[in-house]
Design a protein around this motif. Structure first.
Motif, PDB file in Angstrom:
ATOM      1  N   ASP A 262      15.848 -43.375  -5.099  1.00 42.82           N
ATOM      2  CA  ASP A 262      16.260 -42.327  -6.493  1.00 42.82           C
ATOM      3  C   ASP A 262      15.232 -41.243  -6.291  1.00 42.82           C
ATOM      4  O   ASP A 262      15.830 -40.123  -6.569  1.00 42.82           O
ATOM      5  N   ALA A 263      13.920 -41.533  -6.168  1.00 43.79           N
ATOM      6  CA  ALA A 263      13.234 -40.183  -6.087  1.00 43.79           C
ATOM      7  C   ALA A 263      13.256 -39.299  -5.176  1.00 43.79           C
ATOM      8  O   ALA A 263      13.558 -38.102  -5.366  1.00 43.79           O
ATOM      9  N   SER A 264      13.974 -39.921  -3.910  1.00 45.24           N
ATOM     10  CA  SER A 264      14.347 -39.004  -2.736  1.00 45.24           C
ATOM     11  C   SER A 264      15.596 -38.169  -3.317  1.00 45.24           C
ATOM     12  O   SER A 264      15.593 -36.910  -2.804  1.00 45.24           O
ATOM     13  N   HIS A 265      16.539 -39.107  -3.713  1.00 46.92           N
ATOM     14  CA  HIS A 265      17.689 -38.369  -4.177  1.00 46.92           C
ATOM     15  C   HIS A 265      17.516 -37.278  -5.217  1.00 46.92           C
ATOM     16  O   HIS A 265      18.377 -36.154  -5.068  1.00 46.92           O
ATOM     17  N   GLU A 266      16.656 -37.671  -6.150  1.00 47.84           N
ATOM     18  CA  GLU A 266      16.386 -36.423  -7.100  1.00 47.84           C
ATOM     19  C   GLU A 266      15.761 -35.320  -6.859  1.00 47.84           C
ATOM     20  O   GLU A 266      16.002 -34.085  -7.199  1.00 47.84           O
ATOM     21  N   LEU A 267      14.813 -35.350  -5.670  1.00 48.63           N
ATOM     22  CA  LEU A 267      13.808 -34.169  -5.287  1.00 48.63           C
ATOM     23  C   LEU A 267      14.925 -33.752  -4.040  1.00 48.63           C
ATOM     24  O   LEU A 267      14.897 -32.255  -4.051  1.00 48.63           O
ATOM     25  N   ARG A 268      15.871 -34.341  -3.508  1.00 43.57           N
ATOM     26  CA  ARG A 268      16.616 -33.672  -2.519  1.00 43.57           C
ATOM     27  C   ARG A 268      17.619 -32.457  -3.196  1.00 43.57           C
ATOM     28  O   ARG A 268      17.801 -31.386  -2.539  1.00 43.57           O
ATOM     29  N   THR A 269      18.161 -32.729  -4.458  1.00 41.20           N
ATOM     30  CA  THR A 269      18.910 -31.746  -4.842  1.00 41.20           C
ATOM     31  C   THR A 269      18.019 -30.419  -5.137  1.00 41.20           C
ATOM     32  O   THR A 269      18.752 -29.424  -4.648  1.00 41.20           O
ATOM     33  N   PRO A 270      17.127 -30.197  -5.838  1.00 41.03           N
ATOM     34  CA  PRO A 270      16.452 -28.948  -6.023  1.00 41.03           C
ATOM     35  C   PRO A 270      16.002 -28.271  -4.615  1.00 41.03           C
ATOM     36  O   PRO A 270      16.115 -27.240  -4.496  1.00 41.03           O
ATOM     37  N   LEU A 271      15.490 -29.326  -3.889  1.00 40.58           N
ATOM     38  CA  LEU A 271      15.113 -28.783  -2.532  1.00 40.58           C
ATOM     39  C   LEU A 271      16.192 -28.007  -1.625  1.00 40.58           C
ATOM     40  O   LEU A 271      16.014 -27.088  -0.961  1.00 40.58           O
ATOM     41  N   PRO A 289      21.223  -6.260  -6.160  1.00 36.62           N
ATOM     42  CA  PRO A 289      19.822  -6.632  -6.917  1.00 36.62           C
ATOM     43  C   PRO A 289      20.439  -7.538  -8.086  1.00 36.62           C
ATOM     44  O   PRO A 289      19.549  -8.277  -7.973  1.00 36.62           O
ATOM     45  N   GLU A 290      21.401  -7.670  -8.601  1.00 32.26           N
ATOM     46  CA  GLU A 290      21.803  -8.713  -9.454  1.00 32.26           C
ATOM     47  C   GLU A 290      21.785 -10.095  -8.854  1.00 32.26           C
ATOM     48  O   GLU A 290      21.393 -10.880  -9.281  1.00 32.26           O
ATOM     49  N   GLU A 291      22.458 -10.016  -7.574  1.00 32.16           N
ATOM     50  CA  GLU A 291      22.481 -11.282  -6.763  1.00 32.16           C
ATOM     51  C   GLU A 291      21.223 -12.005  -6.481  1.00 32.16           C
ATOM     52  O   GLU A 291      20.900 -13.102  -6.634  1.00 32.16           O
ATOM     53  N   ARG A 292      20.366 -11.075  -6.116  1.00 29.83           N
ATOM     54  CA  ARG A 292      18.923 -11.524  -6.032  1.00 29.83           C
ATOM     55  C   ARG A 292      18.144 -11.926  -7.127  1.00 29.83           C
ATOM     56  O   ARG A 292      17.566 -12.843  -7.182  1.00 29.83           O
ATOM     57  N   THR A 293      18.440 -11.239  -8.201  1.00 24.96           N
ATOM     58  CA  THR A 293      17.586 -11.609  -9.419  1.00 24.96           C
ATOM     59  C   THR A 293      18.303 -12.935  -9.865  1.00 24.96           C
ATOM     60  O   THR A 293      17.634 -13.796 -10.389  1.00 24.96           O
ATOM     61  N   ARG A 294      19.759 -13.059  -9.895  1.00 27.78           N
ATOM     62  CA  ARG A 294      20.238 -14.539 -10.023  1.00 27.78           C
ATOM     63  C   ARG A 294      19.838 -15.734  -8.947  1.00 27.78           C
ATOM     64  O   ARG A 294      19.333 -16.802  -9.582  1.00 27.78           O
ATOM     65  N   ALA A 295      19.571 -15.162  -7.741  1.00 27.79           N
ATOM     66  CA  ALA A 295      19.128 -16.147  -6.914  1.00 27.79           C
ATOM     67  C   ALA A 295      17.764 -16.524  -7.248  1.00 27.79           C
ATOM     68  O   ALA A 295      17.420 -17.955  -7.262  1.00 27.79           O
ATOM     69  N   TRP A 296      16.730 -15.604  -7.468  1.00 20.25           N
ATOM     70  CA  TRP A 296      15.379 -15.890  -7.826  1.00 20.25           C
ATOM     71  C   TRP A 296      15.508 -16.582  -9.025  1.00 20.25           C
ATOM     72  O   TRP A 296      14.449 -17.497  -9.227  1.00 20.25           O
ATOM     73  N   GLY A 297      16.345 -16.494  -9.992  1.00 21.10           N
ATOM     74  CA  GLY A 297      16.241 -17.289 -11.433  1.00 21.10           C
ATOM     75  C   GLY A 297      16.780 -18.914 -11.044  1.00 21.10           C
ATOM     76  O   GLY A 297      15.753 -19.753 -11.525  1.00 21.10           O
ATOM     77  N   ARG A 298      17.803 -18.796 -10.160  1.00 23.21           N
ATOM     78  CA  ARG A 298      17.817 -20.156  -9.773  1.00 23.21           C
ATOM     79  C   ARG A 298      16.681 -21.031  -8.965  1.00 23.21           C
ATOM     80  O   ARG A 298      16.534 -22.156  -9.220  1.00 23.21           O
ATOM     81  N   VAL A 299      16.212 -20.181  -8.025  1.00 20.55           N
ATOM     82  CA  VAL A 299      15.034 -21.023  -7.185  1.00 20.55           C
ATOM     83  C   VAL A 299      13.861 -21.389  -8.277  1.00 20.55           C
ATOM     84  O   VAL A 299      13.369 -22.342  -8.221  1.00 20.55           O
ATOM     85  N   ASN A 300      13.647 -20.364  -9.290  1.00 26.03           N
ATOM     86  CA  ASN A 300      12.435 -20.736 -10.206  1.00 26.03           C
ATOM     87  C   ASN A 300      13.166 -21.886 -10.970  1.00 26.03           C
ATOM     88  O   ASN A 300      12.127 -22.902 -11.252  1.00 26.03           O
ATOM     89  N   ALA A 301      14.193 -22.043 -11.353  1.00 20.99           N
ATOM     90  CA  ALA A 301      14.621 -23.275 -12.297  1.00 20.99           C
ATOM     91  C   ALA A 301      14.694 -24.466 -11.556  1.00 20.99           C
ATOM     92  O   ALA A 301      14.123 -25.326 -12.012  1.00 20.99           O
ATOM     93  N   GLU A 302      15.039 -24.518 -10.165  1.00 25.05           N
ATOM     94  CA  GLU A 302      14.944 -25.691  -9.457  1.00 25.05           C
ATOM     95  C   GLU A 302      13.397 -26.197  -9.160  1.00 25.05           C
ATOM     96  O   GLU A 302      13.288 -27.294  -9.031  1.00 25.05           O
ATOM     97  N   THR A 303      12.729 -24.998  -8.941  1.00 25.77           N
ATOM     98  CA  THR A 303      11.255 -25.290  -8.779  1.00 25.77           C
ATOM     99  C   THR A 303      10.653 -26.049 -10.083  1.00 25.77           C
ATOM    100  O   THR A 303       9.834 -27.094  -9.882  1.00 25.77           O
ATOM    101  N   ASP A 304      10.872 -25.409 -11.130  1.00 26.46           N
ATOM    102  CA  ASP A 304      10.286 -26.117 -12.323  1.00 26.46           C
ATOM    103  C   ASP A 304      10.825 -27.578 -12.893  1.00 26.46           C
ATOM    104  O   ASP A 304      10.370 -28.521 -13.011  1.00 26.46           O
ATOM    105  N   ARG A 305      12.247 -27.617 -11.946  1.00 29.29           N
ATOM    106  CA  ARG A 305      12.719 -29.117 -12.241  1.00 29.29           C
ATOM    107  C   ARG A 305      12.217 -30.060 -11.377  1.00 29.29           C
ATOM    108  O   ARG A 305      11.607 -31.021 -11.839  1.00 29.29           O
TER     109      ARG A 305
END
Length: 483
Positions: A262-271, A289-305
């Motif tokens: 389960d831990a591997s599965h949960e970590l696989r999604t944000p990675l 620039p808007e796409e980069r901003t949105r992408a970096w936001g998603r990266v930060n969100a997955e990193t936090d998760r």
């Protein structure tokens, strides 16, 4: 010879053999002493009679002639190696210890043999004690007597019957002892086989368990002795513990495998999400620039998760080691009111009711209790609509305090309610990591408390945490770092 039955048999037979030998020796010695005492008494009586009555030489000559005549009437009187089996011998000896001829009668071979057998007749007469002598291979007891005129005479009585009786008794004792030893050996083998049968049952049980049958137990026997029965009960108790430990280990290993999966599965999604956005950026596909901003936001969100997931996993790992809690007096009512303020700030539109008036002290780890309240409130926020009413309660009961978090949301089915505290369990695959309530139960268990749920479809969910006031049941090896 290496079996316990054989050794018990050998020990019993050896002990009985020693007993038989000792009993035979004592009985034979007693018999010899009794018979010799009778012979010595007769010789002493004859000696005293000779010395007391003061026989003259004529009387001695008469007695000697009579003795020689009787001796010569016996067959083999001239053979010193085959002397006649007379019970008594009487002979007069001179100063040199030689037998005296009385009148015309010469001493017989037996009389000469008696004179030759006694080295110092005068000393023997003076001592008055009987001595053992051998005449032609036949044992005798001899005494000496000094007559009134100074002549020394020797008296001897045969003890051949005594030695013959001792030999017969010895043979009888030996034959009887052999029979007893054989009978004892057979009975001991049979009794040992019967009494040691419980040990054979234990060997069979141990062999069956070694082959994989962990449910096997040592059967009871109605005629078992106390020590064997105690050993059987102790062994069965140990086998029960071994079986329980084996089952617990299997369950733990199964839980660990599921946990890792389960831990591997949960970590696989944000990675995977982070890797995807980085590949897009690396290939220059995020030119806008808007796409980069949105992408970096998603990266930060997955990193936090992923960071929260790792933190929760570390928390569970520490709790599994039963850490040493930082205990102190904590006001549970204050923690409940602070948690309510946090919920109002995060979800201002949600109806909230708080019942936590007055101080409610409990000895606990404050950071752990804050984590319990935070996870319970987060569970309500994530899995219920924003308009769902929530009630927070803290009250004192007999010897414990009770914390209750109740919502009026959709509730859970009985199947989901039984798994709500499992790790990575999410109702309907909803949001969250599925570790919040698992952490709640781990923290409460570390405090020696209990946690339970009351729910039904459409009836909301109530999580009830019960904690001991004084921290009873808290303990375990220390773990580094706070909860």
């Amino acid at each position: 010879m290496h079996s316990l039955r054989a050794r018990l048999t050998l020990v019993n037979v050896a002990l009985l053999a020693l007993g038989i030998v000792a009993a035979a020796a004592v009985s034979l010695m007693g018999m010899r002493h009794y018979v010799l005492a009778n012979v010595d008494t007769q010789l002493a009586t004859s000696r005293e009679s000779l010395e007391r009555m003061g026989f003259t030489m004529k009387q001695i000559e008469y007695l000697s002639e009579l003795g020689v005549a009787l001796d010569k009437l016996s067959p083999g009187s001239g053979d010193t190696k085959g002397l006649p089996s007379a019970d008594s011998v009487f002979v007069a000896v001179g100063p040199a210890g030689k037998p005296l001829a009385i009148g015309t009668l010469e001493p017989t071979a037996r009389q000469r043999a008696l004179a030759d057998a006694v080295d110092d007749p005068a000393a023997l007469a003076a001592s008055g004690d009987p001595h053992d002598v051998t005449l032609g291979g036949t044992p005798y007891r001899a005494v000496g007597a000094r007559l009134k005129d100074g002549t020394t005479v020797l008296l001897a009585t045969s003890t051949e019957s005594l030695h013959s009786g001792i030999k017969k008794a010895l043979k009888l004792d030996a034959a009887f002892g052999v029979v007893l030893l054989g009978l004892l050996a057979v009975l001991t083998m049979l009794a040992a086989h019967h009494r040691l049968r419980p040990l054979e049952d234990m060997v069979e049980t141990a062999s069956a368990i070694a082959e994989g049958d962990l449910t096997r137990r040592v059967p009871s026997r109605p005629d078992a002795v106390t020590e064997t029965e105690q050993l059987r009960v102790a062994l069965n108790s140990m086998l029960h513990q071994v079986e329980s430990a084996f089952e617990t280990r299997e369950r733990s290993e199964d839980r660990l495998r599921r946990f890792v999966a389960d831990a591997s599965h949960e970590l696989r999604t944000p990675l995977s999400a982070i890797r995807g956005y980085l590949q897009l950026y690396d290939k220059g596909m995020l030119a806008d620039p808007e796409e980069r901003t949105r992408a970096w936001g998603r990266v930060n969100a997955e990193t936090d998760r992923m960071s929260r997931l790792v933190d929760e996993l570390l928390t569970l790992a520490r709790l599994d080691q039963r850490p040493e809690l930082r205990l102190r007096d904590v006001d549970l009512s204050r923690l409940v009111r602070e948690a309510a303020d946090d919920l109002r700030a995060q979800d201002p539109l949600r109806p909230l009711t708080v019942h936590a008036d007055g101080p409610l002290l409990v000895r606990a780890d404050e950071s752990g209790l804050r984590k319990v309240l935070g996870n319970l409130i987060t569970n309500v926020r994530v899995h219920t609509p924003p308009s769902t009413p929530v009630t927070l309660e803290a009250e004192r009961t007999a010897g414990s305090v009770r914390l209750r978090v109740t919502d009026e949301g959709p509730g859970l089915t009985p199947e989901d309610a039984t798994r709500i505290f499992d790790r990575f369990f999410r109702t309907g695959g909803g949001a969250g990591s599925g570790l919040g309530l698992a952490i709640v139960r781990a923290v409460v268990t570390a405090h020696g408390g209990e946690v339970a749920v009351r729910t039904a479809p459409g009836a909301g969910l109530a999580v009830v945490v019960t904690l001991p006031v004084g921290g009873e049941g808290i303990g375990g090896p220390p773990a580094p770092g706070p909860l």
